[in-house]
Motif scaffolding. Structure first.
Motif, PDB file in Angstrom:
ATOM      1  N   TYR A   1      45.852  97.289  50.517  1.00  0.00           N
ATOM      2  CA  TYR A   1      45.674  96.371  49.066  1.00  0.00           C
ATOM      3  C   TYR A   1      47.445  96.267  48.794  1.00  0.00           C
ATOM      4  O   TYR A   1      48.065  96.829  48.919  1.00  0.00           O
TER       5      TYR A   1
ATOM      6  N   ALA B   1      40.781 102.283  44.463  1.00  0.00           N
ATOM      7  CA  ALA B   1      41.968 100.822  44.130  1.00  0.00           C
ATOM      8  C   ALA B   1      41.663 100.496  42.523  1.00  0.00           C
ATOM      9  O   ALA B   1      42.356  99.881  41.889  1.00  0.00           O
TER      10      ALA B   1
ATOM     11  N   ASP C   1      41.625  93.651  45.228  1.00  0.00           N
ATOM     12  CA  ASP C   1      40.677  93.332  46.336  1.00  0.00           C
ATOM     13  C   ASP C   1      41.628  93.238  47.454  1.00  0.00           C
ATOM     14  O   ASP C   1      42.591  92.976  46.922  1.00  0.00           O
ATOM     15  N   PRO C   2      41.709  94.206  48.521  1.00  0.00           N
ATOM     16  CA  PRO C   2      42.295  94.029  49.389  1.00  0.00           C
ATOM     17  C   PRO C   2      42.535  92.950  50.486  1.00  0.00           C
ATOM     18  O   PRO C   2      42.125  92.608  50.263  1.00  0.00           O
TER      19      PRO C   2
END
Length: 221
Positions: free
Chosen positions: A152, A182, A189-190
């Protein structure tokens, strides 16, 4: 009037083509792998589009669901993401197992295997380790487990209010949600990911002993 209409048509066609190209870019082959292996939605709601390179000793690479052994992945891997970046940009790297103690009964989902934050650029060794690396430890007869790596991008350097987890205990590792983590720290979002699968081998009891697990049938990682 005719010229205006023709220009409008050209513009409309351009927008349609652009939308189609943009949509094709979103559904990347990497995202497709994450969905096909149900990492979406078991771990995260949206898949990354970038590939995360993960390599263990003897040039053993992680490649979107290939099977590796606990023996092969017992040591910290080399992790790298390829795009250019400034050392003033910070990233978070996580590795989780959504299949603990088994994929059919994942009551310990997700198991936190590794968590490194405030990584400058892609220099993982310079990041802040919150959870020390623990390799794959699927229980005997528990089948294949998925081990998922995610990266991330952080909005800035962050003060993470999380307990430090060493690799000699299982304390605070079960039931970890990388999605909630997160969200808590505004990581969005990753941006990159990868994963492998593994099942029990003779290294697992050694790992359990390292973690202080006396009853190896009670907890599977």
């Amino acid at each position: 009037m005719g010229g205006i209409s023709k220009s409008a048509i050209v513009l409309l066609l351009h927008l349609v083509i652009t939308d189609k190209v943009f949509a094709a870019d979103i559904i990347s082959p990497i995202a497709s792998e994450f969905k096909a292996n149900r990492i979406v939605p078991d771990v995260i709601p949206f898949a990354p589009n970038g590939k995360l390179w993960v390599a263990y000793q003897s040039a053993i690479e992680v490649e979107f669901g290939n099977e590796l052994t606990p023996t092969e992945v017992k040591d910290i891997p080399f992790v790298w993401w390829p795009w250019e970046m400034s050392p003033n940009e910070y990233y978070t790297l996580a590795m989780v197992d959504p299949d603990a103690p088994s994929r059919s009964v994942p009551t310990s989902r997700n198991w936190n295997h590794w968590l490194v934050c405030n990584i400058p650029g892609h220099h993982v060794v310079s990041g802040e380790t919150i959870a020390e690396y623990v390799g794959a430890g699927p229980g005997e007869d528990s089948g294949l487990h998925r081990y998922v790596f995610l990266v991330y991008k952080q909005p800035a350097r962050i003060v993470f209010n999380e307990p430090y987890l060493n690799n000699r205990s299982i304390a605070n590792r079960t039931g970890f949600s990388i999605y909630d983590f997160a969200k808590k720290y505004n990581l969005a979002d990753p941006v990159a990911g990868n994963f492998f699968v593994a099942q029990y081998d003779n290294y697992v009891p050694i790992l359990y002993k390292q973690l202080g697990i006396k009853d190896i049938m009670s907890i599977e990682v």
